[in-house]
Scaffold this motif. Sequence first.
Motif, short mmCIF file in Angstrom:
data_model
loop_
_atom_site.label_atom_id
_atom_site.label_comp_id
_atom_site.label_asym_id
_atom_site.label_seq_id
_atom_site.Cartn_x
_atom_site.Cartn_y
_atom_site.Cartn_z
N MET A 1 58.02 6.80 51.36
CA MET A 1 57.64 5.40 51.45
C MET A 1 56.23 5.29 52.02
O MET A 1 55.92 5.91 53.05
N LEU A 2 55.40 4.51 51.33
CA LEU A 2 54.00 4.38 51.70
C LEU A 2 53.80 3.11 52.52
O LEU A 2 53.84 2.00 52.03
N TRP A 3 53.65 3.31 53.80
CA TRP A 3 53.45 2.30 54.85
C TRP A 3 54.72 1.54 55.12
O TRP A 3 55.81 1.86 54.61
N ASN A 4 54.63 0.55 56.00
CA ASN A 4 55.78 -0.25 56.43
C ASN A 4 55.31 -1.67 56.69
O ASN A 4 54.32 -1.88 57.40
N GLU A 5 55.98 -2.64 56.09
CA GLU A 5 55.71 -4.06 56.29
C GLU A 5 54.21 -4.39 56.24
O GLU A 5 53.63 -4.90 57.19
N PRO A 6 53.58 -4.13 55.10
CA PRO A 6 52.13 -4.36 55.01
C PRO A 6 51.71 -5.82 55.09
O PRO A 6 50.53 -6.10 55.36
N ASN A 7 52.63 -6.75 54.87
CA ASN A 7 52.30 -8.17 54.99
C ASN A 7 52.70 -8.74 56.35
O ASN A 7 52.77 -9.96 56.53
N ASN A 8 52.95 -7.87 57.30
CA ASN A 8 53.29 -8.25 58.67
C ASN A 8 52.16 -7.76 59.58
O ASN A 8 51.85 -6.57 59.60
N LEU A 9 51.57 -8.68 60.33
CA LEU A 9 50.41 -8.33 61.16
C LEU A 9 50.75 -7.28 62.21
O LEU A 9 49.86 -6.62 62.74
N SER A 10 52.03 -7.11 62.51
CA SER A 10 52.44 -6.08 63.46
C SER A 10 52.29 -4.67 62.89
O SER A 10 52.37 -3.69 63.64
N HIS A 11 52.07 -4.57 61.57
CA HIS A 11 51.99 -3.25 60.94
C HIS A 11 50.73 -3.03 60.10
O HIS A 11 50.36 -1.88 59.85
N TRP A 12 50.08 -4.10 59.69
CA TRP A 12 48.82 -3.98 58.94
C TRP A 12 47.92 -5.14 59.33
O TRP A 12 48.32 -6.31 59.23
N ASP A 13 46.71 -4.83 59.79
CA ASP A 13 45.78 -5.85 60.25
C ASP A 13 45.07 -6.47 59.05
O ASP A 13 43.98 -6.06 58.67
N PHE A 14 45.73 -7.47 58.45
CA PHE A 14 45.13 -8.11 57.27
C PHE A 14 44.02 -9.09 57.64
O PHE A 14 43.39 -9.67 56.75
N GLN A 15 43.76 -9.26 58.94
CA GLN A 15 42.55 -9.99 59.33
C GLN A 15 41.31 -9.15 59.04
O GLN A 15 40.24 -9.70 58.77
N LEU A 16 41.47 -7.82 59.07
CA LEU A 16 40.39 -6.92 58.66
C LEU A 16 40.39 -6.69 57.16
O LEU A 16 39.39 -6.21 56.61
N ASP A 17 41.48 -7.02 56.50
CA ASP A 17 41.65 -6.75 55.07
C ASP A 17 42.37 -7.95 54.45
O ASP A 17 43.50 -7.84 54.00
N PRO A 18 41.71 -9.12 54.43
CA PRO A 18 42.41 -10.38 54.12
C PRO A 18 42.98 -10.46 52.71
O PRO A 18 43.93 -11.20 52.47
N GLU A 19 42.45 -9.72 51.76
CA GLU A 19 42.98 -9.73 50.40
C GLU A 19 43.82 -8.49 50.10
O GLU A 19 44.25 -8.28 48.97
N TRP A 20 44.03 -7.63 51.10
CA TRP A 20 44.81 -6.39 50.96
C TRP A 20 44.20 -5.44 49.92
O TRP A 20 44.89 -4.62 49.35
N LYS A 21 42.88 -5.57 49.71
CA LYS A 21 42.23 -4.66 48.75
C LYS A 21 42.15 -3.24 49.31
O LYS A 21 42.35 -2.27 48.58
N GLN A 22 41.86 -3.12 50.61
CA GLN A 22 41.81 -1.80 51.22
C GLN A 22 43.20 -1.17 51.24
O GLN A 22 43.36 0.03 51.00
N PHE A 23 44.19 -1.99 51.57
CA PHE A 23 45.57 -1.48 51.56
C PHE A 23 45.96 -0.97 50.18
O PHE A 23 46.52 0.12 50.04
N SER A 24 45.65 -1.75 49.16
CA SER A 24 46.04 -1.39 47.80
C SER A 24 45.36 -0.10 47.36
O SER A 24 45.99 0.77 46.73
N ALA A 25 44.08 0.04 47.69
CA ALA A 25 43.36 1.27 47.34
C ALA A 25 43.96 2.47 48.06
O ALA A 25 44.11 3.56 47.47
N MET A 26 44.33 2.29 49.33
CA MET A 26 44.92 3.36 50.12
C MET A 26 46.27 3.80 49.52
O MET A 26 46.54 5.00 49.38
#
Length: 289
Positions: A1-26
């Motif tokens: 499983m690749l990451w955990n709860e990516p749309n939860n600020l407790s697990h992915w800082d989407f304030q640094l990645d507001p469109e989740w483009k970095q997450f998606s590339a990763m």
Amino acid sequence: MLWNEPNNLSHWDFQLDPEWKQFSAMVRLAGEAVRAERPGLTRVLGGTSPIDASFLKLVGSHGALDEVDAVAIHGFPLDWNHWQIHEWPSRLAEITATVRHPVWISEVGVSSFGAEEVQDWGLGRTAELLLGRAPRIHWYSLFDLPRAWPATTRHREAEGSSYYRHFYMGLVREDGTPKPALRRFARHAPGLGICQWFHFEDHRLDAGVKWLEELGVKHLRTGLSWADSYRPGWEAWFDRQMKALEPFEVTVTFCFTPEHRGIRPHHTSPPRQPEEYADFCARMVRRYG
């Protein structure tokens, strides 16, 4: 499983990645790396919490679903979600209609914070609503979180009672005694699996394996922390954990950014070099896959 709860600020800082483009590339890089190591291994996108079809459409538009074989969702309607437990089938159906991938329920649970009888009823109702509807269903969790440990959440005590519910999600109390819901769970295993996070050098590992075997659990979800891979003695701990879990079909979640590798020094941060996360996933699959 690749990451955990990516749309939860407790697990992915989407304030640094507001469109989740970095997450998606990763995730795309990591999925490619895992496929190169073990072509037949199932790759699952980390479970979303809250359940959100629009989020999956967004990351899908960035290519995050191109290198995974399944997606996952998490739901806790009696504790944190703003919907009723009876809505589970419709929530699941919304996601299965959105993606072409199989949809796993990699975390579902009920805390005993208010009353252990509520957890017992909630487990039974969850099983009635979900068994047979998803390829994998993982009950969260086997053990209560020790009260001396922090819960992985962004607001801690500012959440009020919501924070303390994190500590009562287990079927087994911190003192090692079973709750009433444990007996009900055993009636639904192996249809229900377990999600149990084992922390670095977790003293509960051996007891956990014993409980899982006694309950008849077949599917187990746990994690290997990228951040922990920089601790002294990490290889010995990872080897011990994975050896102990060999009796089960294990879904291993790869997550948590090492502080010194993040855009900011926090385990939720997007990494400065997403290729490093992909390399960690490949190395773990090579070692344990």
